[in-house]
Motif scaffolding. Sequence first.
Motif, PDB file in Angstrom:
ATOM      1  N   VAL A  19       0.980  -1.002  -0.007  1.00  0.00           N
ATOM      2  CA  VAL A  19      -0.305   0.437   0.032  1.00  0.00           C
ATOM      3  C   VAL A  19       0.863   1.538  -0.290  1.00  0.00           C
ATOM      4  CG1 VAL A  19      -1.596   0.885   1.435  1.00  0.00           C
ATOM      5  CG2 VAL A  19      -2.186  -1.413   1.060  1.00  0.00           C
ATOM      6  N   CYS A  20       2.004   1.379   0.896  1.00  0.00           N
ATOM      7  CA  CYS A  20       2.980   2.556   1.103  1.00  0.00           C
ATOM      8  C   CYS A  20       3.447   2.271  -0.524  1.00  0.00           C
ATOM      9  CB  CYS A  20       3.614   2.377   1.953  1.00  0.00           C
ATOM     10  SG  CYS A  20       3.169   1.912   3.687  1.00  0.00           S
ATOM     11  N   CYS A  21       3.523   1.404  -1.474  1.00  0.00           N
ATOM     12  CA  CYS A  21       4.224   1.673  -2.292  1.00  0.00           C
ATOM     13  C   CYS A  21       3.197   2.470  -3.836  1.00  0.00           C
ATOM     14  CB  CYS A  21       5.583   0.301  -2.996  1.00  0.00           C
ATOM     15  SG  CYS A  21       6.617  -0.183  -2.485  1.00  0.00           S
ATOM     16  N   ILE A  22       2.640   1.930  -3.626  1.00  0.00           N
ATOM     17  CA  ILE A  22       1.502   2.229  -4.709  1.00  0.00           C
ATOM     18  C   ILE A  22       1.125   3.364  -4.298  1.00  0.00           C
ATOM     19  CG2 ILE A  22      -1.151   1.816  -4.796  1.00  0.00           C
ATOM     20  CD1 ILE A  22      -0.789  -1.569  -4.482  1.00  0.00           C
ATOM     21  N   TYR A  36       6.156  10.259 -16.867  1.00  0.00           N
ATOM     22  CA  TYR A  36       6.701  10.122 -15.181  1.00  0.00           C
ATOM     23  C   TYR A  36       5.323   8.485 -14.663  1.00  0.00           C
ATOM     24  CZ  TYR A  36       9.272   9.725 -10.706  1.00  0.00           C
ATOM     25  OH  TYR A  36      10.265   9.728 -10.226  1.00  0.00           O
ATOM     26  N   ARG A  37       3.992   9.324 -14.710  1.00  0.00           N
ATOM     27  CA  ARG A  37       3.473   8.290 -14.704  1.00  0.00           C
ATOM     28  C   ARG A  37       4.020   6.328 -15.131  1.00  0.00           C
ATOM     29  NH1 ARG A  37      -1.743  10.276 -15.944  1.00  0.00           N
ATOM     30  NH2 ARG A  37      -0.755  12.022 -14.149  1.00  0.00           N
ATOM     31  N   GLN A  38       3.727   6.479 -15.868  1.00  0.00           N
ATOM     32  CA  GLN A  38       4.423   6.139 -17.524  1.00  0.00           C
ATOM     33  C   GLN A  38       5.294   4.727 -17.064  1.00  0.00           C
ATOM     34  OE1 GLN A  38       4.313   6.924 -21.262  1.00  0.00           O
ATOM     35  NE2 GLN A  38       2.142   6.882 -21.705  1.00  0.00           N
ATOM     36  N   LEU A  39       6.166   5.412 -16.220  1.00  0.00           N
ATOM     37  CA  LEU A  39       7.633   4.837 -15.982  1.00  0.00           C
ATOM     38  C   LEU A  39       6.769   4.481 -14.155  1.00  0.00           C
ATOM     39  CD1 LEU A  39      11.108   5.062 -15.883  1.00  0.00           C
ATOM     40  CD2 LEU A  39      10.915   6.754 -14.683  1.00  0.00           C
ATOM     41  N   CYS A  40       6.578   5.145 -13.495  1.00  0.00           N
ATOM     42  CA  CYS A  40       6.200   4.661 -12.206  1.00  0.00           C
ATOM     43  C   CYS A  40       5.273   3.526 -12.030  1.00  0.00           C
ATOM     44  CB  CYS A  40       5.169   5.632 -11.736  1.00  0.00           C
ATOM     45  SG  CYS A  40       6.828   6.926 -10.340  1.00  0.00           S
ATOM     46  N   SER A  41       4.269   2.789 -13.415  1.00  0.00           N
ATOM     47  CA  SER A  41       3.687   1.940 -13.168  1.00  0.00           C
ATOM     48  C   SER A  41       5.442   0.758 -13.588  1.00  0.00           C
ATOM     49  CB  SER A  41       2.604   2.013 -14.574  1.00  0.00           C
ATOM     50  OG  SER A  41       3.298   2.298 -15.575  1.00  0.00           O
ATOM     51  N   GLY A  42       5.335   0.740 -14.155  1.00  0.00           N
ATOM     52  CA  GLY A  42       6.148  -0.272 -14.117  1.00  0.00           C
ATOM     53  C   GLY A  42       7.327  -0.459 -12.817  1.00  0.00           C
ATOM     54  N   LEU A  43       7.883   1.057 -12.695  1.00  0.00           N
ATOM     55  CA  LEU A  43       8.502   0.354 -11.352  1.00  0.00           C
ATOM     56  C   LEU A  43       7.302   0.371 -10.414  1.00  0.00           C
ATOM     57  CD1 LEU A  43      11.021   3.949 -11.262  1.00  0.00           C
ATOM     58  CD2 LEU A  43      11.520   0.989 -11.532  1.00  0.00           C
ATOM     59  N   LEU A  44       5.998   0.483  -9.784  1.00  0.00           N
ATOM     60  CA  LEU A  44       5.565  -0.001  -9.300  1.00  0.00           C
ATOM     61  C   LEU A  44       4.820  -1.787  -9.910  1.00  0.00           C
ATOM     62  CD1 LEU A  44       3.498   0.223  -6.684  1.00  0.00           C
ATOM     63  CD2 LEU A  44       1.710   1.436  -8.609  1.00  0.00           C
ATOM     64  N   MET A  46       6.963  -3.875 -10.692  1.00  0.00           N
ATOM     65  CA  MET A  46       8.290  -4.749 -10.228  1.00  0.00           C
ATOM     66  C   MET A  46       8.542  -4.777  -9.049  1.00  0.00           C
ATOM     67  SD  MET A  46      12.673  -3.502 -11.231  1.00  0.00           S
ATOM     68  CE  MET A  46      12.612  -2.160 -10.491  1.00  0.00           C
ATOM     69  N   MET A  47       8.563  -4.080  -8.587  1.00  0.00           N
ATOM     70  CA  MET A  47       7.874  -3.648  -6.811  1.00  0.00           C
ATOM     71  C   MET A  47       7.091  -4.289  -5.826  1.00  0.00           C
ATOM     72  SD  MET A  47      10.920  -1.697  -5.164  1.00  0.00           S
ATOM     73  CE  MET A  47      10.231  -1.606  -3.691  1.00  0.00           C
ATOM     74  N   LEU A  48       5.929  -4.318  -6.445  1.00  0.00           N
ATOM     75  CA  LEU A  48       4.568  -5.445  -5.922  1.00  0.00           C
ATOM     76  C   LEU A  48       5.231  -6.889  -5.938  1.00  0.00           C
ATOM     77  CD1 LEU A  48       1.582  -3.501  -6.369  1.00  0.00           C
ATOM     78  CD2 LEU A  48       2.697  -3.304  -5.067  1.00  0.00           C
ATOM     79  N   LEU A  49       6.107  -7.022  -7.708  1.00  0.00           N
ATOM     80  CA  LEU A  49       6.337  -8.110  -7.784  1.00  0.00           C
ATOM     81  C   LEU A  49       7.393  -8.648  -6.658  1.00  0.00           C
ATOM     82  CD1 LEU A  49       6.216  -8.590 -11.347  1.00  0.00           C
ATOM     83  CD2 LEU A  49       4.525 -10.046 -10.706  1.00  0.00           C
ATOM     84  N   LEU A  50       8.657  -7.781  -6.385  1.00  0.00           N
ATOM     85  CA  LEU A  50       9.076  -8.369  -5.441  1.00  0.00           C
ATOM     86  C   LEU A  50       8.665  -8.230  -3.563  1.00  0.00           C
ATOM     87  CD1 LEU A  50      12.051  -5.767  -6.219  1.00  0.00           C
ATOM     88  CD2 LEU A  50      12.422  -8.037  -6.409  1.00  0.00           C
ATOM     89  N   THR A  86      -4.864  -7.935  -1.736  1.00  0.00           N
ATOM     90  CA  THR A  86      -4.800  -6.768  -0.799  1.00  0.00           C
ATOM     91  C   THR A  86      -4.814  -5.803  -1.634  1.00  0.00           C
ATOM     92  OG1 THR A  86      -5.156  -8.983   1.062  1.00  0.00           O
ATOM     93  CG2 THR A  86      -6.228  -6.552   1.553  1.00  0.00           C
ATOM     94  N   ALA A  87      -4.582  -5.297  -1.068  1.00  0.00           N
ATOM     95  CA  ALA A  87      -3.199  -3.913  -1.505  1.00  0.00           C
ATOM     96  C   ALA A  87      -3.361  -3.243  -3.017  1.00  0.00           C
ATOM     97  CB  ALA A  87      -1.756  -3.828  -1.719  1.00  0.00           C
ATOM     98  N   VAL A  88      -3.440  -4.197  -3.698  1.00  0.00           N
ATOM     99  CA  VAL A  88      -3.385  -3.455  -4.751  1.00  0.00           C
ATOM    100  C   VAL A  88      -5.385  -2.814  -5.154  1.00  0.00           C
ATOM    101  CG1 VAL A  88      -3.966  -3.834  -7.502  1.00  0.00           C
ATOM    102  CG2 VAL A  88      -2.310  -4.784  -6.672  1.00  0.00           C
TER     103      VAL A  88
END
Length: 102
Positions: A19-22, A36-44, A46-50, A86-88
């Motif tokens: 939730v904090c990452c999202i 930047y939002r498109q870049l962030c969506s890719g990074l997000l 990756m972070m959620l998968l990690l 759940t966070a998503v």
Amino acid sequence: MLWWLEILAQYAASTGLAVCCIFLFWAYGLAFGRVYRQLCSGLLAMMLLLIAAFPYGIDFALGKHFGPGDTSGLLLFLADALGVITAVLVASLFFDPEQLPG
């Protein structure tokens, strides 16, 4: 520690971290624009998968920590994955596409 308490703690930790990452990536995306939002969506993603896969998902994939009848690694991996899901779902309740510029 009780096994169900450990699973509940793992679920709560992964949910809170996701939730904090999202919301962090969402705030940066709103602050800095569309590219930047498109870049962030890719990074997000990756972070959620990690969050969902580390370390218990990797151990599960490699077959570590599994003896006959030992399901603790699998249960912790499922707790991480369910926490991210759940966070998503929680974040999607706050997302309104009509407020996005452009």
